[in-house]
Design an enzyme around this catalytic site. Structure first.
Site, PDB file in Angstrom:
ATOM      1  N   ALA A 204      22.972  35.852  42.450  1.00 62.52           N
ATOM      2  CA  ALA A 204      23.867  36.528  43.394  1.00 62.52           C
ATOM      3  C   ALA A 204      25.115  35.703  43.661  1.00 62.52           C
ATOM      4  O   ALA A 204      26.187  36.256  43.930  1.00 62.52           O
ATOM      5  CB  ALA A 204      23.130  36.790  44.709  1.00 62.52           C
ATOM      6  N   GLU A 207      27.676  36.332  40.579  1.00 63.40           N
ATOM      7  CA  GLU A 207      28.025  37.721  40.263  1.00 63.40           C
ATOM      8  C   GLU A 207      28.908  38.335  41.349  1.00 63.40           C
ATOM      9  O   GLU A 207      29.997  38.860  41.057  1.00 63.40           O
ATOM     10  CB  GLU A 207      26.755  38.552  40.076  1.00 63.40           C
ATOM     11  N   SER A 209      30.562  36.839  43.764  1.00 68.19           N
ATOM     12  CA  SER A 209      31.806  36.084  43.931  1.00 68.19           C
ATOM     13  C   SER A 209      32.788  36.392  42.815  1.00 68.19           C
ATOM     14  O   SER A 209      33.988  36.576  43.056  1.00 68.19           O
ATOM     15  CB  SER A 209      31.509  34.580  43.969  1.00 68.19           C
ATOM     16  N   CYS A 316      24.751  38.303  54.057  1.00 66.95           N
ATOM     17  CA  CYS A 316      24.847  37.499  52.839  1.00 66.95           C
ATOM     18  C   CYS A 316      24.983  36.011  53.150  1.00 66.95           C
ATOM     19  O   CYS A 316      25.943  35.578  53.808  1.00 66.95           O
ATOM     20  CB  CYS A 316      26.034  37.960  52.004  1.00 66.95           C
ATOM     21  N   GLU A 325      36.146  30.949  47.762  1.00 71.48           N
ATOM     22  CA  GLU A 325      36.467  31.015  46.333  1.00 71.48           C
ATOM     23  C   GLU A 325      37.584  32.022  46.080  1.00 71.48           C
ATOM     24  O   GLU A 325      38.539  31.743  45.334  1.00 71.48           O
ATOM     25  CB  GLU A 325      35.238  31.406  45.531  1.00 71.48           C
TER      26      GLU A 325
END
Length: 366
Positions: A204, A207, A209, A316, A325
């Site tokens: 997770a 993917e 991000s 999350c 990011e």
């Protein structure tokens, strides 16, 4: 509220209104544990126990215990400390692109940046890093087959068993080493939970991000008005990231849920054990909640008030890192390539579960 057919042909509910999705996300009567599914209902991927004992299949107290073990590495404070390292990584990728006229910002920037970030945090050595997105596409793609998924899962399991063995032999100042210590020294999680948690954090972590980064870069290189506004006011970059997260939700659906009892949602009674999908994408574009929901705009009130990272106890865990990011990626591309423009059509991942670009062809000089 709609009745639908799940990917395996079983019946399910699809919740689309923002108010209903938000309510369900925070309602403890909706369980993530598959033991509460009706016989014959949709349960998701057929993962082996060593990969299935993860946060996406758990309720408290097990969910609370495992989330607490991993959560310290993803706090806003800890994540902020990663900024210098992530900025250096983004600059290094930009250096590799600078001599080129045309590039694919998904394959050559967003994906390696996201993979590198989560790999550094977890402690995945450079020689063990690979194109993890091949695994994601094989499992989440619209044309994924049961046989292909099983083969990919076996490959992933072998990878994580080997990775954890290597980290046990040579621990470091990273999250995987800390989790291994919690398993071996403190017995705070089982071996299956250790493997499953490692799998989920990496899977997770890159993917979602990568998809958020690519979506934000797409907005920048495709919309001249947005680009100029951000160049004039770089402080608005975090607002763009939130708007892209809302507008192009990386996860189209929240993980399936099962009511623990008959309950009412949106004026409809859902029987206990039925499979319920919450459409994050639809909720984030609900005109009852957002004015002009199909537009990315930097002046939207409360831009972070979206549901892309979930809500409640299943919010999350990697949201602070994903936001950082994407912010760094956009700032880097704007600074290094202010005239970058898309020069060909983009392509999208063929998936009913994720919303992500598979290519973003860009001409750097504009």
């Amino acid at each position: 509220m709609h009745t639908i057919v799940a990917p395996d042909g079983s019946p399910a509910w699809l919740v689309t209104r923002h108010a209903d999705v938000q309510a369900a996300l925070g309602d403890p009567r909706f369980s993530l544990n598959k033991v509460h599914a009706k016989p014959g209902g949709y349960k998701g991927f057929e993962l082996p126990p060593a990969l299935d004992a993860n946060l996406l299949n758990m309720d408290p107290p097990d969910h609370t215990r495992l989330r607490r073990l991993a959560g310290q590495a993803f706090t806003v404070r800890h994540t902020a400390g990663l900024r210098p390292e992530l900025e250096r990584a983004a600059e290094a990728l930009a250096d590799e692109l600078a001599a080129r006229e045309r590039v694919d910002l998904v394959r050559e920037f967003a994906t390696p940046f996201a993979v590198g970030a989560i790999s550094e945090l977890l402690g995945v050595p450079p020689e063990s890093r690979t194109d993890f997105r091949v695994w994601t596409n094989a499992v989440l793609g619209a044309d994924a087959t049961r046989e292909g998924i099983r083969a990919t899962v076996r490959e992933m399991y072998t990878f994580f068993v080997g990775l954890l063995a290597a980290k046990r032999a040579a621990p470091g100042p990273d999250l995987l080493s800390a989790l291994i210590a919690a398993r071996d020294a403190d017995d705070r999680l089982s071996e299956d939970e250790l493997t499953s948690l490692s799998f989920l954090l990496l899977f997770a972590g890159y993917e979602n991000s990568a998809n958020l980064i690519a979506g934000a870069l797409h907005a920048v290189v495709d919309d001249g008005g947005l680009r100029e506004a951000l160049l004039e006011d770089p402080a608005a970059v975090p607002v763009l990231v939130e708007e892209v997260a809302r507008h192009m939700s990386p996860a189209l659906l929240a993980i399936r849920r099962f009511p623990l009892e008959d309950l009412e949602l949106g004026g409809v009674t859902i029987p206990a054990g039925d499979t319920v999908f919450l459409s994050i994408a639809a909720a984030n574009r609900d005109p009852r909640r957002y004015d002009r929901p199909d537009r990315v705009q930097l002046d939207r009130p409360d831009p972070a008030r979206h549901l892309s990272f979930g809500q409640g106890i299943h919010y999350c865990i990697g949201a602070p890192l994903a936001r950082l990011e994407a912010e760094i990626a956009v700032r880097t591309v704007l600074t290094r390539f202010p005239k970058a423009r898309r020069h060909a059509p983009v392509s999208w991942q063929p998936s009913v579960r994720v919303r992500g670009l598979s290519s973003l062809p860009v001409e750097l000089a504009g």
